[in-house]
Scaffold this motif. Sequence first.
Motif, PDB file in Angstrom:
ATOM      1  N   PHE A  65       0.856  -1.175   0.000  1.00 50.68           N
ATOM      2  CA  PHE A  65       0.000   0.000   0.000  1.00 50.68           C
ATOM      3  C   PHE A  65       0.897   1.231   0.000  1.00 50.68           C
ATOM      4  CE2 PHE A  65      -2.172  -3.506   1.995  1.00 50.68           C
ATOM      5  CZ  PHE A  65      -3.398  -3.513   1.336  1.00 50.68           C
ATOM      6  N   THR A  66       0.697   2.094  -0.980  1.00 49.93           N
ATOM      7  CA  THR A  66       1.532   3.293  -1.036  1.00 49.93           C
ATOM      8  C   THR A  66       0.674   4.541  -0.862  1.00 49.93           C
ATOM      9  OG1 THR A  66       1.347   3.478  -3.426  1.00 49.93           O
ATOM     10  CG2 THR A  66       3.200   2.194  -2.599  1.00 49.93           C
ATOM     11  N   VAL A  67       1.216   5.490  -0.130  1.00 42.95           N
ATOM     12  CA  VAL A  67       0.568   6.790   0.019  1.00 42.95           C
ATOM     13  C   VAL A  67       1.612   7.831  -0.353  1.00 42.95           C
ATOM     14  CG1 VAL A  67      -0.776   8.291   1.529  1.00 42.95           C
ATOM     15  CG2 VAL A  67      -0.656   5.834   2.020  1.00 42.95           C
ATOM     16  N   ASP A  68       1.419   8.453  -1.522  1.00 40.50           N
ATOM     17  CA  ASP A  68       2.403   9.386  -2.058  1.00 40.50           C
ATOM     18  C   ASP A  68       1.782  10.779  -2.034  1.00 40.50           C
ATOM     19  OD1 ASP A  68       4.410  10.658  -3.519  1.00 40.50           O
ATOM     20  OD2 ASP A  68       4.754   8.875  -4.766  1.00 40.50           O
ATOM     21  N   ASP A  69       2.356  11.670  -1.226  1.00 41.62           N
ATOM     22  CA  ASP A  69       1.764  12.999  -1.089  1.00 41.62           C
ATOM     23  C   ASP A  69       2.871  13.973  -0.696  1.00 41.62           C
ATOM     24  OD1 ASP A  69      -1.381  14.104  -0.201  1.00 41.62           O
ATOM     25  OD2 ASP A  69       0.386  15.310   0.336  1.00 41.62           O
ATOM     26  N   PRO A  70       2.890  15.171  -1.316  1.00 38.63           N
ATOM     27  CA  PRO A  70       3.939  16.140  -0.963  1.00 38.63           C
ATOM     28  C   PRO A  70       3.965  16.460   0.535  1.00 38.63           C
ATOM     29  CG  PRO A  70       2.631  16.924  -2.825  1.00 38.63           C
ATOM     30  CD  PRO A  70       1.983  15.666  -2.357  1.00 38.63           C
ATOM     31  N   LEU A  71       2.816  16.378   1.199  1.00 39.47           N
ATOM     32  CA  LEU A  71       2.784  16.668   2.640  1.00 39.47           C
ATOM     33  C   LEU A  71       3.516  15.610   3.462  1.00 39.47           C
ATOM     34  CD1 LEU A  71      -0.901  17.876   3.184  1.00 39.47           C
ATOM     35  CD2 LEU A  71       1.174  19.267   3.331  1.00 39.47           C
ATOM     36  N   LEU A  72       3.845  14.477   2.817  1.00 45.15           N
ATOM     37  CA  LEU A  72       4.530  13.403   3.536  1.00 45.15           C
ATOM     38  C   LEU A  72       6.035  13.389   3.241  1.00 45.15           C
ATOM     39  CD1 LEU A  72       1.904  10.559   2.972  1.00 45.15           C
ATOM     40  CD2 LEU A  72       2.254  11.907   5.049  1.00 45.15           C
ATOM     41  N   LYS A  73       6.528  14.510   2.690  1.00 48.07           N
ATOM     42  CA  LYS A  73       7.950  14.571   2.334  1.00 48.07           C
ATOM     43  C   LYS A  73       8.834  14.293   3.551  1.00 48.07           C
ATOM     44  CE  LYS A  73      11.349  17.832   0.546  1.00 48.07           C
ATOM     45  NZ  LYS A  73      11.821  18.350   1.846  1.00 48.07           N
ATOM     46  N   ASP A  74       8.551  14.986   4.644  1.00 49.94           N
ATOM     47  CA  ASP A  74       9.313  14.753   5.875  1.00 49.94           C
ATOM     48  C   ASP A  74       8.415  14.057   6.879  1.00 49.94           C
ATOM     49  OD1 ASP A  74      11.707  16.180   5.146  1.00 49.94           O
ATOM     50  OD2 ASP A  74      10.511  18.014   5.352  1.00 49.94           O
ATOM     51  N   TYR A  75       9.024  13.181   7.700  1.00 48.24           N
ATOM     52  CA  TYR A  75       8.240  12.537   8.742  1.00 48.24           C
ATOM     53  C   TYR A  75       7.837  13.555   9.811  1.00 48.24           C
ATOM     54  CZ  TYR A  75       6.775  10.288  12.924  1.00 48.24           C
ATOM     55  OH  TYR A  75       6.026   9.964  14.025  1.00 48.24           O
ATOM     56  N   GLN A  76       6.550  13.597  10.112  1.00 46.73           N
ATOM     57  CA  GLN A  76       6.060  14.355  11.263  1.00 46.73           C
ATOM     58  C   GLN A  76       4.919  13.544  11.850  1.00 46.73           C
ATOM     59  OE1 GLN A  76       5.918  18.901  10.544  1.00 46.73           O
ATOM     60  NE2 GLN A  76       5.823  17.973   8.540  1.00 46.73           N
ATOM     61  N   SER A  77       4.843  13.445  13.170  1.00 42.72           N
ATOM     62  CA  SER A  77       3.804  12.579  13.724  1.00 42.72           C
ATOM     63  C   SER A  77       2.421  13.117  13.380  1.00 42.72           C
ATOM     64  CB  SER A  77       3.982  12.383  15.231  1.00 42.72           C
ATOM     65  OG  SER A  77       3.922  13.606  15.907  1.00 42.72           O
ATOM     66  N   ASP A  78       2.285  14.437  13.274  1.00 39.38           N
ATOM     67  CA  ASP A  78       0.966  15.011  12.965  1.00 39.38           C
ATOM     68  C   ASP A  78       0.476  14.674  11.559  1.00 39.38           C
ATOM     69  OD1 ASP A  78       0.442  16.084  15.393  1.00 39.38           O
ATOM     70  OD2 ASP A  78       0.628  18.188  14.808  1.00 39.38           O
ATOM     71  N   SER A  79       1.389  14.374  10.633  1.00 37.26           N
ATOM     72  CA  SER A  79       0.936  13.997   9.286  1.00 37.26           C
ATOM     73  C   SER A  79       0.917  12.470   9.116  1.00 37.26           C
ATOM     74  CB  SER A  79       1.811  14.644   8.208  1.00 37.26           C
ATOM     75  OG  SER A  79       3.177  14.352   8.441  1.00 37.26           O
ATOM     76  N   TYR A  80       1.923  11.812   9.624  1.00 34.11           N
ATOM     77  CA  TYR A  80       2.025  10.365   9.413  1.00 34.11           C
ATOM     78  C   TYR A  80       1.011   9.569  10.245  1.00 34.11           C
ATOM     79  CZ  TYR A  80       6.107  10.238   6.317  1.00 34.11           C
ATOM     80  OH  TYR A  80       6.940  10.354   5.232  1.00 34.11           O
TER      81      TYR A  80
END
Lengths: 332, 266
Positions: A65-80
Motif C-alpha cells: 500500500f503506497t501513500v504518495d503525497d507532498p505533505l509526507l515529504k518529511d516525517y512528522q507525527s501530525d501527518s504520518y
Amino acid sequence: MADYKGVMVYGESTDGKLAAITTELLGCGRKLADDLGQELYAVILGSDINGLAQEAIAFGADKVFTVDDPLLKDYQSDSYTPVMEKVVKEVMPEIILLGQTSLGRDLAPRLAFRLDTAVSMDCIDLSIDPESKLMLQTRSVYGGNAQATFTSESSPQIATVRAKTMSSMERDDSRKGEIITIEAGLDPSAIRTKVLEKVIEEVEGIKIEDAEVVVAGGRGIGSEEGFKQLGELAKILNGAVGASRPPCDNGWISDSSQVGLTGKIVSPNVYIAVAVSGASQHMSGCSGSKNIIAINRDPDANIFKASHYGVVGDWKKILPAFTSKVKELLDK
Amino acid sequence: MNMVVCVKQVIDPEAPPASFKINQSDNTVVPPSGIPPVLSPFDENAIEAALQIKDAQGGKITAVSLGINLLRDVVKKPLSMGADDLILLEDEAFVNGDSLSTAYALAMAIKKIGEYDIIFCGRQAADWDAGQVGSGIAEILGLPCVTLAKKIDITNGKARIERVTADGYEVIEVSLPALITVSNEFGEPRYPTIKGIMAAKRKQPIVWKAADIESESSKLGATGRRTKLLKLFQPVREGECEIIEGESPEEAAVNLALKLREAKVI
C-alpha cells in the motif's frame, strides 16, 4: 479480532532504496504471516516513492500500500499518524511491524494510542503462539539486564523491532505482488509541526553500522585525544570508532558514534571494547558482534563476561603496542 | 511559561549488573539491597530542559510522579534542582499499568493541573525502556509531540527543537502547548544546590489518589493494561572469555594481536 487479517510492515527508505531495517522486517513478517496462513503487506508513505513498492515485493510482500503525497515529504507525527490510521482502518491488519528507528520510536506509540491498542517497543524476537495465535513479543528491558515477553490483548498488535535482530529474505525480483494506492486525505492545517532543517553529522570514514570492525571506547578513555588513538587502530583495521554513552555526553566524540540502547545497534565481525565497563545499556548495542575483544584494567568488569578475548591492564600501555603489532601483522 | 515535568523513580540503572535479580514466581524485579532507587536519568534531562527555560524567561515548573513507595529523597530531586511544585500520584490504583494506562493517569493529572505550555518527559524510563508515555500523554491531551530533543529554544510562543536522529539531528518548530521528550544529548542535568535541597526539605509534595483526578477507573493501572507480561527473564550469557597474558602490558598486547591473527579474527 476476526476482522483483522494480515501482517503489515511499515517501510522506510534511505537514498531511494528500502532501508535495511525494512527488509529485515519483511523477512520476519513473512514468517509470521506464513505461520498464521495470512498475507504479508508493506505500507510505504512519502513523497516520490516510486520503485520502493516493487522492491518490497521482491523482499517478500504480497501486497504493498503506497501513500504518495507532498505533505509526507518529511516525517512528522501530525501527518504520518492520521495517514497510518486511515491505512490501518482500510486494510485491517492483525499485526503491524515498524523499525525501532527515529521514525518508529515516534510513530509507533502515537499510532497505537490513536488506534486504542498497544505496542511493544524494541522487540528482539517475535513469534506466533501456536495455541492463542497471538504474537509473542520479546523485548529487552531494564537496560538490557532482562528480557520480557508480552502479548497484546487488543488489535491490531503492534511492535517495533531492533535493527539487525531479524534476517532479510534473498531479493527475488521475479516475485509477484499487488500495489495499491491510498490517498493521504490530509488536512494541512492539522499539522502543528514544521521540519526546518535536517542536519547530517558526517563521520569520517566508514559508517559504524556498516563496519566489519568497530573499535569502541568507554569512560576510561578520558579525552578526545584518547579517541584519536582508537581512530588509528580503527583505520588500520578498516573499521569505525564507536563509544559508550559517557564519552559522547562528555563531548570526546560525536553523539552519532554512540553504541547502545539509545544509540546505534552494531553487529560487526570484530568489536574491540577499550576501557568500556560493559554496562547492559551499552552491550544492548553490540552483543550481536561475532568477536568481542575487551581491554580493561578491572578484571571483574562486566565487559569480560560478554567477551571472547581480553587483556586486563591499562589501555594506555596496551593500545599502542597492540596497534603497532596489528599493523605489522596486516602489512605482511 | 507553565511547565510540567513527568518523572519516575526507578531501580538505579548504574547498579552493577550482578546485583540485578528477578523473582520468577511473579515476574518482578527484586530491588537490589543497599542500592537506593533514583530518578530515571532521562527524566533529569527533562527537568534540566524545563529549568533552562525558567532561567531564561521565568515560569513555573510542576513535577509529577506516579508510583507507590516513592522515597521522598528521590522524588523531591526536581524540587531541589529548582522546580516549584511536586505532585505525587501515589495510589495502588495507578500502578502495575502499561504505557497506555500510565500515560492516561498522568494526562488526567495534568488536566487537573490545568495550565501548561510545555509538558516534558524523559525519552524513556530506565526500567522498562519503552519510550511511549510521552507520546501517550500527548495523544490523550490532543497535543503535538516532539520526541528525542537535544536542544530547545522558545521564541514567540513556539518551540524550536533539535531532535536527535540516527545520523545527526533535525530542527523542528512546534506551536505551544506541546509535549517534548528529552534525550541525554541535551546535556548533563545540574546538581541541586544546598539552598535548593533546604527548600525541597521544607516543601511537602501534593499527593493525589485516583479519586482526586477525574478518570475512568477501568483505564487506570493494572485494570487499564492492554499488554500482558508472560515472562520476565535474564538472558543467559554464553561463552568464556580467554584472557591473554604477558610479562608486561605491552607483551600482553602483542600476544593479543598474535592470538587474534592466529584465530583469523583479524
